[in-house]
Enzyme design. Sequence first.
Site, PDB file in Angstrom:
ATOM      1  N   LYS A  22     -10.663  34.922 -14.857  1.00  0.00           N
ATOM      2  CA  LYS A  22     -10.258  35.762 -16.001  1.00  0.00           C
ATOM      3  C   LYS A  22      -9.024  35.176 -16.694  1.00  0.00           C
ATOM      4  CE  LYS A  22      -7.489  39.336 -15.116  1.00  0.00           C
ATOM      5  NZ  LYS A  22      -6.212  39.531 -15.804  1.00  0.00           N
ATOM      6  N   ASN A  23      -8.020  34.796 -15.922  1.00  0.00           N
ATOM      7  CA  ASN A  23      -6.759  34.374 -16.533  1.00  0.00           C
ATOM      8  C   ASN A  23      -6.824  32.979 -17.145  1.00  0.00           C
ATOM      9  OD1 ASN A  23      -5.690  36.828 -15.984  1.00  0.00           O
ATOM     10  ND2 ASN A  23      -4.480  36.168 -14.205  1.00  0.00           N
ATOM     11  N   ARG A  99      -2.402  43.322 -22.348  1.00  0.00           N
ATOM     12  CA  ARG A  99      -1.236  42.592 -22.852  1.00  0.00           C
ATOM     13  C   ARG A  99      -1.553  41.165 -23.256  1.00  0.00           C
ATOM     14  NH1 ARG A  99       3.469  44.509 -21.599  1.00  0.00           N
ATOM     15  NH2 ARG A  99       4.302  42.406 -21.733  1.00  0.00           N
ATOM     16  N   CYS A 123       4.394  48.066 -18.868  1.00  0.00           N
ATOM     17  CA  CYS A 123       3.284  47.715 -17.989  1.00  0.00           C
ATOM     18  C   CYS A 123       3.569  48.280 -16.598  1.00  0.00           C
ATOM     19  CB  CYS A 123       3.171  46.199 -17.936  1.00  0.00           C
ATOM     20  SG  CYS A 123       1.934  45.592 -16.804  1.00  0.00           S
ATOM     21  N   ARG A 128       7.774  43.001 -18.397  1.00  0.00           N
ATOM     22  CA  ARG A 128       6.933  41.986 -19.028  1.00  0.00           C
ATOM     23  C   ARG A 128       7.194  41.803 -20.530  1.00  0.00           C
ATOM     24  NH1 ARG A 128       0.923  42.318 -16.872  1.00  0.00           N
ATOM     25  NH2 ARG A 128       1.001  40.108 -17.381  1.00  0.00           N
ATOM     26  N   PRO A 129       8.409  41.369 -20.884  1.00  0.00           N
ATOM     27  CA  PRO A 129       8.703  41.116 -22.297  1.00  0.00           C
ATOM     28  C   PRO A 129       7.975  39.862 -22.810  1.00  0.00           C
ATOM     29  CG  PRO A 129      10.518  40.374 -20.927  1.00  0.00           C
ATOM     30  CD  PRO A 129       9.527  41.030 -19.998  1.00  0.00           C
ATOM     31  N   VAL A 130       8.002  39.639 -24.127  1.00  0.00           N
ATOM     32  CA  VAL A 130       7.395  38.423 -24.690  1.00  0.00           C
ATOM     33  C   VAL A 130       8.433  37.600 -25.463  1.00  0.00           C
ATOM     34  CG1 VAL A 130       5.008  39.236 -24.748  1.00  0.00           C
ATOM     35  CG2 VAL A 130       6.508  39.731 -26.691  1.00  0.00           C
ATOM     36  N   ASP A 319      -0.272  37.427  -7.866  1.00  0.00           N
ATOM     37  CA  ASP A 319      -1.566  38.109  -8.002  1.00  0.00           C
ATOM     38  C   ASP A 319      -2.322  38.248  -6.676  1.00  0.00           C
ATOM     39  OD1 ASP A 319      -1.013  38.367 -10.658  1.00  0.00           O
ATOM     40  OD2 ASP A 319      -2.394  36.823 -11.348  1.00  0.00           O
ATOM     41  N   ILE A 341       8.346  37.796  -8.941  1.00  0.00           N
ATOM     42  CA  ILE A 341       7.893  37.629 -10.336  1.00  0.00           C
ATOM     43  C   ILE A 341       7.994  38.940 -11.119  1.00  0.00           C
ATOM     44  CG2 ILE A 341       5.997  36.874 -11.842  1.00  0.00           C
ATOM     45  CD1 ILE A 341       6.966  34.602 -10.119  1.00  0.00           C
ATOM     46  N   ARG A 411     -11.147  45.530 -14.689  1.00  0.00           N
ATOM     47  CA  ARG A 411     -10.516  44.651 -15.673  1.00  0.00           C
ATOM     48  C   ARG A 411     -10.617  43.189 -15.245  1.00  0.00           C
ATOM     49  NH1 ARG A 411      -4.716  46.323 -17.729  1.00  0.00           N
ATOM     50  NH2 ARG A 411      -5.163  44.368 -18.765  1.00  0.00           N
TER      51      ARG A 411
HETATM   52  C1  EPZ Z   1       0.114  35.874 -16.173  1.00  0.00           C
HETATM   53  O1  EPZ Z   1       0.828  36.909 -16.830  1.00  0.00           O
HETATM   54  C2  EPZ Z   1      -1.119  36.524 -15.585  1.00  0.00           C
HETATM   55  N1  EPZ Z   1      -1.903  37.096 -16.667  1.00  0.00           N
HETATM   56  C3  EPZ Z   1      -0.729  37.566 -14.569  1.00  0.00           C
HETATM   57  O2  EPZ Z   1      -1.908  38.061 -13.960  1.00  0.00           O
HETATM   58  C4  EPZ Z   1       0.145  36.917 -13.498  1.00  0.00           C
HETATM   59  O3  EPZ Z   1       0.583  37.897 -12.612  1.00  0.00           O
HETATM   60  C5  EPZ Z   1       1.342  36.210 -14.139  1.00  0.00           C
HETATM   61  O4  EPZ Z   1       0.883  35.276 -15.141  1.00  0.00           O
HETATM   62  C6  EPZ Z   1       2.189  35.454 -13.142  1.00  0.00           C
HETATM   63  O5  EPZ Z   1       1.413  34.493 -12.493  1.00  0.00           O
HETATM   64  C7  EPZ Z   1      -2.687  36.311 -17.398  1.00  0.00           C
HETATM   65  O6  EPZ Z   1      -2.782  35.110 -17.205  1.00  0.00           O
HETATM   66  C8  EPZ Z   1      -3.498  36.969 -18.460  1.00  0.00           C
HETATM   67  P1  EPZ Z   1       4.427  35.311 -16.973  1.00  0.00           P
HETATM   68  P2  EPZ Z   1       2.016  36.543 -17.827  1.00  0.00           P
HETATM   69  O7  EPZ Z   1       4.755  35.195 -18.419  1.00  0.00           O
HETATM   70  O8  EPZ Z   1       1.692  35.291 -18.532  1.00  0.00           O
HETATM   71  C9  EPZ Z   1       8.841  37.071 -17.347  1.00  0.00           C
HETATM   72  C10 EPZ Z   1      -3.357  39.693 -13.091  1.00  0.00           C
HETATM   73  O9  EPZ Z   1      -3.269  40.513 -12.143  1.00  0.00           O
HETATM   74  N2  EPZ Z   1       8.732  36.837 -18.798  1.00  0.00           N
HETATM   75  O10 EPZ Z   1       4.166  34.068 -16.213  1.00  0.00           O
HETATM   76  O11 EPZ Z   1       2.296  37.755 -18.631  1.00  0.00           O
HETATM   77  C11 EPZ Z   1       7.889  38.144 -16.845  1.00  0.00           C
HETATM   78  O12 EPZ Z   1       8.390  39.445 -17.052  1.00  0.00           O
HETATM   79  C12 EPZ Z   1      -2.204  39.464 -14.032  1.00  0.00           C
HETATM   80  O13 EPZ Z   1      -4.388  39.055 -13.344  1.00  0.00           O
HETATM   81  C13 EPZ Z   1       9.837  37.048 -19.580  1.00  0.00           C
HETATM   82  O14 EPZ Z   1      10.921  37.416 -19.110  1.00  0.00           O
HETATM   83  O15 EPZ Z   1       3.190  36.317 -16.796  1.00  0.00           O
HETATM   84  C14 EPZ Z   1       7.756  37.770 -15.393  1.00  0.00           C
HETATM   85  O16 EPZ Z   1       8.855  38.239 -14.679  1.00  0.00           O
HETATM   86  C15 EPZ Z   1      -1.108  40.436 -13.915  1.00  0.00           C
HETATM   87  N3  EPZ Z   1       9.723  36.833 -20.934  1.00  0.00           N
HETATM   88  C16 EPZ Z   1       7.816  36.222 -15.434  1.00  0.00           C
HETATM   89  O17 EPZ Z   1       8.428  35.899 -16.678  1.00  0.00           O
HETATM   90  C17 EPZ Z   1       8.569  36.411 -21.504  1.00  0.00           C
HETATM   91  O18 EPZ Z   1       8.520  36.234 -22.717  1.00  0.00           O
HETATM   92  C18 EPZ Z   1       6.459  35.530 -15.338  1.00  0.00           C
HETATM   93  O19 EPZ Z   1       5.565  36.137 -16.242  1.00  0.00           O
HETATM   94  C19 EPZ Z   1       7.453  36.184 -20.683  1.00  0.00           C
HETATM   95  C20 EPZ Z   1       7.562  36.411 -19.320  1.00  0.00           C
END
Ligand code: EPZ
Length: 435
Positions: A22-23, A99, A123, A128-130, A319, A341, A411
């Site tokens: 999925k991811n 998201r 969430c 989970r900010p962007v 995950d 994380i 999902r």
């Molecule tokens: C991806 O989410 C996955 N989702 C998540 O899988 C997974 O848990 C995560 O990566 C970590 O491996 C998808 O691929 C669709 P990140 P993502 O940006 O990209 C912080 C599942 O169960 N951060 O790597 O959203 C964030 O808050 C899901 O399948 C910021 O601070 O995760 C976290 O602490 C859930 N600012 C860390 O970075 C940002 O702009 C890593 O998050 C972006 C992220």
Amino acid sequence: MDRLVIEGNGPLSGRVRVSGAKNAALPCLAAALLTEGPLTLTRLPAVSDIRTMLKVLQALGTSAEVVKDPEGFELTATLALANPAEGLRAPYELVKTMRASILVLGPLLARFGRASVSLPGGCAIGARPVNLHLEALERMGAQIAITGGYVEALVPGGRLKGMDHTFDKVSVGATENILTAAVLARGTTVLRNCALEPEVTDLARLLVKMGAQIEGIGTPMLTIHGVERLGGCTHATIPDRIEAGTHVCAVVAAGGDVVLEAVEPEDLRSLTDLLERCGAAFTIREGAEGLNLRVQREPGQKLRAKDVQTAPFPAFPTDLQAQVMAVMTQAHGISVIKETIFENRFQHAMELERLGANLRIDGGTAIVAGPCRLQGCTVMATDLRASAALVIAGLVAEGTTTVDRIYHLDRGYAGLERKLEGLGARIRRIGGGSV
Ligand code: EPZ
């Protein structure tokens, strides 16, 4: 609302084919926005997040032809975007349910120089900010404002420009979003401190097939030479390491002997290495469709408790944290599980406790004292991987476990209950149909 009813306490045996990831599939689907296409993606898991992303793409003007495999576990989608929808808007109604919809922002800005994407809200597993996505796009020349709950983005002149950028934090989504923005940008982009997850590598390989010029794939530094346009291609999604890892945890927790077909064992190394030290056995063999991974644990064989700490790939994935916690309830000794994380990813712990797990939570640390005799009851799924952990615990528990709110499970897992049933589990869905 669907629920799963599990009669636990029996070993698993047989063979199971793991679906596409999925991811990995989600950013690859978003990459369809980069070209007039057609882009054909195979081995997409038949899960609700993939259907949501298809709806987002359709809202943006993409035509999508989707075919399901006979078993209903996987989809093939052929996508083309010739005439973008006015406003290029990814609406709140869809983004609020997933998201990962934010992954359309990079490709839209790269190809059309404008986009309007609902800002994902809070969430269940953390804030989970962007910010990392938006900061990098601004450095590429995008003007970004948050208006009425939407990220309104515009590139003056229409084309993003290359830059040299170090991500403050390793982020899977930010790496993917900026990579898909950079492939059509003017000049060269250097991205440092990139995520190394196999899903990022899969996206980069797809982009190269579409005509992108990317160096350093699979390393923390990606160098992208922007091109004028990208074309369509056909691409098979990589196997889902988290689905595979979930089956592995189920077998190790419940006992049994199962062959996982068509997996990438190297992507699961942090899990298999840990569970080998707990007492499980793994064997890798060539299969008809790639590699097979056999996992064995004699029912009744003693498992040793081990500590676990989540971190970006190749370390232990967040995950699989919930699923491995379910395993540790069956291991002898104390297991200290640290989640680094996401700040709120222990909601399964309280539900595991209801089943009889002996554990404590202290901030980002869970302490599990095993082995625990689990006894079936009704538990509530709170997010995707928490649901999987509760299913695993249900397979181990004596009596009947009912897992409520499994729309979370749907999902990200294609027919998990049907796959587990094929391995001898007594599990059934009540209240509706599979996704
Ligand atoms: C991806 O989410 C996955 N989702 C998540 O899988 C997974 O848990 C995560 O990566 C970590 O491996 C998808 O691929 C669709 P990140 P993502 O940006 O990209 C912080 C599942 O169960 N951060 O790597 O959203 C964030 O808050 C899901 O399948 C910021 O601070 O995760 C976290 O602490 C859930 N600012 C860390 O970075 C940002 O702009 C890593 O998050 C972006 C992220």
